[in-house]
Design an enzyme around this catalytic site. Structure first.
Site, PDB file in Angstrom:
ATOM      1  N   ARG A 145       0.839  -1.199   0.000  1.00  0.00           N
ATOM      2  CA  ARG A 145       0.000   0.000   0.000  1.00  0.00           C
ATOM      3  C   ARG A 145       0.876   1.253   0.000  1.00  0.00           C
ATOM      4  O   ARG A 145       0.565   2.239  -0.641  1.00  0.00           O
ATOM      5  CB  ARG A 145      -0.856  -0.017   1.273  1.00  0.00           C
ATOM      6  CG  ARG A 145      -2.342  -0.135   1.022  1.00  0.00           C
ATOM      7  CD  ARG A 145      -3.091  -0.109   2.330  1.00  0.00           C
ATOM      8  NE  ARG A 145      -4.086   0.945   2.345  1.00  0.00           N
ATOM      9  CZ  ARG A 145      -4.634   1.447   3.429  1.00  0.00           C
ATOM     10  NH1 ARG A 145      -4.280   1.013   4.611  1.00  0.00           N
ATOM     11  NH2 ARG A 145      -5.531   2.391   3.360  1.00  0.00           N
ATOM     12  N   SER A 151      -8.960  10.410  -5.496  1.00  0.00           N
ATOM     13  CA  SER A 151      -8.040   9.272  -5.609  1.00  0.00           C
ATOM     14  C   SER A 151      -7.677   8.719  -4.224  1.00  0.00           C
ATOM     15  O   SER A 151      -7.519   9.481  -3.276  1.00  0.00           O
ATOM     16  CB  SER A 151      -6.749   9.703  -6.319  1.00  0.00           C
ATOM     17  OG  SER A 151      -7.058  10.404  -7.496  1.00  0.00           O
ATOM     18  N   ASN A 152      -7.507   7.429  -4.164  1.00  0.00           N
ATOM     19  CA  ASN A 152      -7.215   6.760  -2.882  1.00  0.00           C
ATOM     20  C   ASN A 152      -5.734   6.570  -2.620  1.00  0.00           C
ATOM     21  O   ASN A 152      -4.961   6.495  -3.575  1.00  0.00           O
ATOM     22  CB  ASN A 152      -7.902   5.383  -2.872  1.00  0.00           C
ATOM     23  CG  ASN A 152      -9.335   5.487  -2.414  1.00  0.00           C
ATOM     24  OD1 ASN A 152      -9.644   6.266  -1.518  1.00  0.00           O
ATOM     25  ND2 ASN A 152     -10.194   4.702  -3.034  1.00  0.00           N
ATOM     26  N   SER A 203     -12.933  13.834  -1.092  1.00  0.00           N
ATOM     27  CA  SER A 203     -14.317  13.309  -1.100  1.00  0.00           C
ATOM     28  C   SER A 203     -14.616  12.559   0.194  1.00  0.00           C
ATOM     29  O   SER A 203     -15.787  12.404   0.569  1.00  0.00           O
ATOM     30  CB  SER A 203     -14.548  12.410  -2.315  1.00  0.00           C
ATOM     31  OG  SER A 203     -13.662  11.312  -2.278  1.00  0.00           O
ATOM     32  N   ASP A 263     -19.247   6.955   2.016  1.00  0.00           N
ATOM     33  CA  ASP A 263     -19.515   6.014   3.121  1.00  0.00           C
ATOM     34  C   ASP A 263     -20.773   6.441   3.890  1.00  0.00           C
ATOM     35  O   ASP A 263     -21.572   5.599   4.307  1.00  0.00           O
ATOM     36  CB  ASP A 263     -18.325   5.983   4.085  1.00  0.00           C
ATOM     37  CG  ASP A 263     -17.011   5.874   3.345  1.00  0.00           C
ATOM     38  OD1 ASP A 263     -16.343   4.842   3.440  1.00  0.00           O
ATOM     39  OD2 ASP A 263     -16.670   6.842   2.631  1.00  0.00           O
ATOM     40  N   ARG A 300     -23.698   5.366   1.928  1.00  0.00           N
ATOM     41  CA  ARG A 300     -23.941   3.909   2.087  1.00  0.00           C
ATOM     42  C   ARG A 300     -24.620   3.644   3.430  1.00  0.00           C
ATOM     43  O   ARG A 300     -25.544   2.832   3.533  1.00  0.00           O
ATOM     44  CB  ARG A 300     -22.604   3.151   2.027  1.00  0.00           C
ATOM     45  CG  ARG A 300     -22.019   3.097   0.639  1.00  0.00           C
ATOM     46  CD  ARG A 300     -20.637   2.473   0.624  1.00  0.00           C
ATOM     47  NE  ARG A 300     -20.160   2.313  -0.749  1.00  0.00           N
ATOM     48  CZ  ARG A 300     -18.890   2.361  -1.107  1.00  0.00           C
ATOM     49  NH1 ARG A 300     -17.943   2.557  -0.209  1.00  0.00           N
ATOM     50  NH2 ARG A 300     -18.537   2.190  -2.370  1.00  0.00           N
ATOM     51  N   HIS A 324     -11.472   7.422   5.263  1.00  0.00           N
ATOM     52  CA  HIS A 324     -12.243   6.705   4.238  1.00  0.00           C
ATOM     53  C   HIS A 324     -11.514   5.372   4.074  1.00  0.00           C
ATOM     54  O   HIS A 324     -10.574   5.249   3.302  1.00  0.00           O
ATOM     55  CB  HIS A 324     -12.258   7.506   2.931  1.00  0.00           C
ATOM     56  CG  HIS A 324     -12.762   6.716   1.755  1.00  0.00           C
ATOM     57  ND1 HIS A 324     -14.049   6.245   1.655  1.00  0.00           N
ATOM     58  CD2 HIS A 324     -12.134   6.297   0.623  1.00  0.00           C
ATOM     59  CE1 HIS A 324     -14.188   5.586   0.522  1.00  0.00           C
ATOM     60  NE2 HIS A 324     -13.040   5.600  -0.125  1.00  0.00           N
ATOM     61  N   THR A 330     -15.500   0.438  -8.167  1.00  0.00           N
ATOM     62  CA  THR A 330     -16.704   1.188  -7.782  1.00  0.00           C
ATOM     63  C   THR A 330     -16.644   2.546  -8.480  1.00  0.00           C
ATOM     64  O   THR A 330     -15.583   3.167  -8.509  1.00  0.00           O
ATOM     65  CB  THR A 330     -16.777   1.419  -6.254  1.00  0.00           C
ATOM     66  OG1 THR A 330     -15.864   2.443  -5.881  1.00  0.00           O
ATOM     67  CG2 THR A 330     -16.465   0.167  -5.466  1.00  0.00           C
TER      68      THR A 330
HETATM   69  P1  NAD Z   1      -8.850   4.077 -13.415  1.00  0.00           P
HETATM   70  O1  NAD Z   1      -7.591   3.271 -13.485  1.00  0.00           O
HETATM   71  O2  NAD Z   1     -10.031   3.664 -14.219  1.00  0.00           O
HETATM   72  O3  NAD Z   1      -8.522   5.607 -13.804  1.00  0.00           O
HETATM   73  C1  NAD Z   1      -7.383   6.274 -13.375  1.00  0.00           C
HETATM   74  C2  NAD Z   1      -6.993   7.205 -14.516  1.00  0.00           C
HETATM   75  O4  NAD Z   1      -5.932   8.059 -14.072  1.00  0.00           O
HETATM   76  C3  NAD Z   1      -6.481   6.451 -15.753  1.00  0.00           C
HETATM   77  O5  NAD Z   1      -7.266   6.785 -16.880  1.00  0.00           O
HETATM   78  C4  NAD Z   1      -5.045   6.941 -15.900  1.00  0.00           C
HETATM   79  O6  NAD Z   1      -4.610   7.048 -17.221  1.00  0.00           O
HETATM   80  C5  NAD Z   1      -5.159   8.306 -15.215  1.00  0.00           C
HETATM   81  N1  NAD Z   1      -3.860   8.875 -14.839  1.00  0.00           N
HETATM   82  C6  NAD Z   1      -2.772   8.257 -14.302  1.00  0.00           C
HETATM   83  N2  NAD Z   1      -1.770   9.143 -14.157  1.00  0.00           N
HETATM   84  C7  NAD Z   1      -2.233  10.341 -14.583  1.00  0.00           C
HETATM   85  C8  NAD Z   1      -1.669  11.637 -14.676  1.00  0.00           C
HETATM   86  N3  NAD Z   1      -0.417  11.894 -14.304  1.00  0.00           N
HETATM   87  N4  NAD Z   1      -2.432  12.631 -15.184  1.00  0.00           N
HETATM   88  C9  NAD Z   1      -3.702  12.399 -15.603  1.00  0.00           C
HETATM   89  N5  NAD Z   1      -4.290  11.184 -15.526  1.00  0.00           N
HETATM   90  C10 NAD Z   1      -3.561  10.173 -15.031  1.00  0.00           C
HETATM   91  O7  NAD Z   1      -9.215   4.160 -11.885  1.00  0.00           O
HETATM   92  P2  NAD Z   1     -10.637   4.596 -11.268  1.00  0.00           P
HETATM   93  O8  NAD Z   1     -11.442   3.381 -11.020  1.00  0.00           O
HETATM   94  O9  NAD Z   1     -11.179   5.705 -12.101  1.00  0.00           O
HETATM   95  O10 NAD Z   1     -10.178   5.153  -9.840  1.00  0.00           O
HETATM   96  C11 NAD Z   1      -9.482   6.389  -9.747  1.00  0.00           C
HETATM   97  C12 NAD Z   1      -9.116   6.651  -8.295  1.00  0.00           C
HETATM   98  O11 NAD Z   1     -10.310   6.873  -7.531  1.00  0.00           O
HETATM   99  C13 NAD Z   1      -8.401   5.457  -7.616  1.00  0.00           C
HETATM  100  O12 NAD Z   1      -7.392   5.969  -6.768  1.00  0.00           O
HETATM  101  C14 NAD Z   1      -9.512   4.820  -6.793  1.00  0.00           C
HETATM  102  O13 NAD Z   1      -9.021   4.092  -5.692  1.00  0.00           O
HETATM  103  C15 NAD Z   1     -10.273   6.055  -6.369  1.00  0.00           C
HETATM  104  N6  NAD Z   1     -11.637   5.858  -5.865  1.00  0.00           N
HETATM  105  C16 NAD Z   1     -12.001   6.635  -4.829  1.00  0.00           C
HETATM  106  C17 NAD Z   1     -13.273   6.496  -4.274  1.00  0.00           C
HETATM  107  C18 NAD Z   1     -13.640   7.376  -3.105  1.00  0.00           C
HETATM  108  O14 NAD Z   1     -14.654   7.177  -2.420  1.00  0.00           O
HETATM  109  N7  NAD Z   1     -12.855   8.397  -2.809  1.00  0.00           N
HETATM  110  C19 NAD Z   1     -14.168   5.561  -4.794  1.00  0.00           C
HETATM  111  C20 NAD Z   1     -13.775   4.798  -5.893  1.00  0.00           C
HETATM  112  C21 NAD Z   1     -12.476   4.939  -6.423  1.00  0.00           C
END
Ligand code: NAD
Length: 317
Positions: free
Chosen positions: A91, A122-123, A146, A151, A154, A178, A233
């Protein structure tokens, strides 16, 4: 390109979360420009084309691929970019890679300059929001995560399904990280202004003991369960992001459990985590101080300690 009119939202990361958010925002009708950026140009082009083909079914909005120049006139910049965990990667290693991605993104935003609010999804979102705060140099009220907005949604849904009431009539928060150490604030949860010890006798639903632990476990494990079923998700987080952005663009002063900087509140310092905050055009107007039970306060401090440990492993330049 200069903003022509209305509200501009820039989305950095056109993956599943970024493009689902763009779709939800387009349906919602509050933004006049939705501009998407991604290092994966083919994916970006495909997502923008697909969204544009729906424009005749929604209120007027411009959706296009952009550059960092577009951040200059943005009202909100939403960061949904991120790397995926590699097999065997820890992680912390993933976090270090994501921090490097955020550095390159924030350097480019800072080169252009902007007055926008930065919203991070982003996580791990609390840490990535802290990284954004540090690297952007923005005042903390303009840097929001966010957090546990999803949560809390949910939580409200599961309570509503059990109690057979509309989720919008359930007032209940998840606070803290989160993630696994998140804290359900049962002591303040209510329906129609009635806490559960008052509501259950009035409801008369005869459902036995209220399944608090089961509901909490379901909230906490929801993401893992969804990922097991469909790989990721994105619908509910897309809508959660719309709610936060709407509160900013429309200056709504909505109370949302976003991730915010703590500077001594509840004995926690220099850490982003989620608490109910009033969100307006200026970003975070203020945090709403909760009168937590001793167990909930201990849970919040445990959540902070978990995040602090994680944060300590990360070098932010
Ligand atoms: P994904 O892999 O579908 O999309 C990520 C995108 O980021 C990709 O298209 C990639 O090309 C792009 N990327 C990478 N480096 C980049 C950069 N330097 N500049 C611009 N774009 C770039 O992933 P996802 O399913 O869309 O998830 C995105 C993030 O959101 C993850 O970190 C995920 O864990 C998080 N997430 C957060 C929650 C929340 O509640 N906060 C919920 C779901 C997912």
């Amino acid at each position: 390109m200069k903003k022509e009119r209305g509200s501009r939202v820039v989305i950095i990361g056109a993956g599943l979360v970024g493009s689902t958010f763009a779709y939800s925002l387009m349906m919602n009708g509050i933004a006049s420009e939705i501009i998407m950026l991604d290092v994966n140009e083919a994916r970006l082009k495909g997502e923008v084309m697909d969204l544009n083909h729906g424009l005749s079914f929604v209120k007027p909005v411009m959706v296009r691929a952009g550059t960092y120049e577009d951040c200059l006139d943005a009202d909100v910049i939403v960061i949904t970019a991120g790397a995926n965990q590699k097999p065997g990667e820890s992680r912390l290693d993933l976090l270090t890679r994501n921090a490097a991605i955020f550095k390159s993104i924030l350097d480019q935003i800072n080169t252009v300059g902007t007055e926008a609010i930065l919203l991070v999804a982003s996580n791990p979102v609390d840490i990535m929001t802290y990284v954004t705060y540090k690297l952007s140099g923005f005042s903390s009220h303009r840097v929001i995560g966010s957090g546990t907005v999803l949560d809390s949604a949910r939580f409200r849904y599961l309570i509503s399904a059990h109690c057979k009431v509309d989720p919008s009539n359930v007032h209940a928060y998840i606070i803290g990280e989160h993630g696994d150490s998140e804290v359900p604030v049962w002591s303040l949860a209510n329906i129609a202004g009635l806490r559960f010890n008052e509501y259950c006798p009035v409801c008369g639903g005869n459902c036995g003991e209220f399944p608090k632990d089961q509901i909490y476990q379901e909230v906490k494990n929801a993401a893992a369960q969804i990922i097991q079923g469909k790989g990721a998700t994105y619908y509910a987080i897309g809508l959660a992001l719309v709610q936060i952005v709407e509160s900013i663009l429309r200056d709504e002063y909505s109370v949302l459990t976003v991730s915010t900087l703590l500077t001594g509140e509840y004995g926690i310092n220099d850490l982003y985590l989620s608490l109910p905050c009033i969100v307006s055009r200026h970003g975070i107007e203020k945090q709403v101080r909760l009168d937590l039970s001793p167990e909930e306060l201990a849970g919040l401090k445990h959540s902070a300690a978990t995040l602090q440990e994680f944060k300590a492993g990360l070098k932010i330049e």
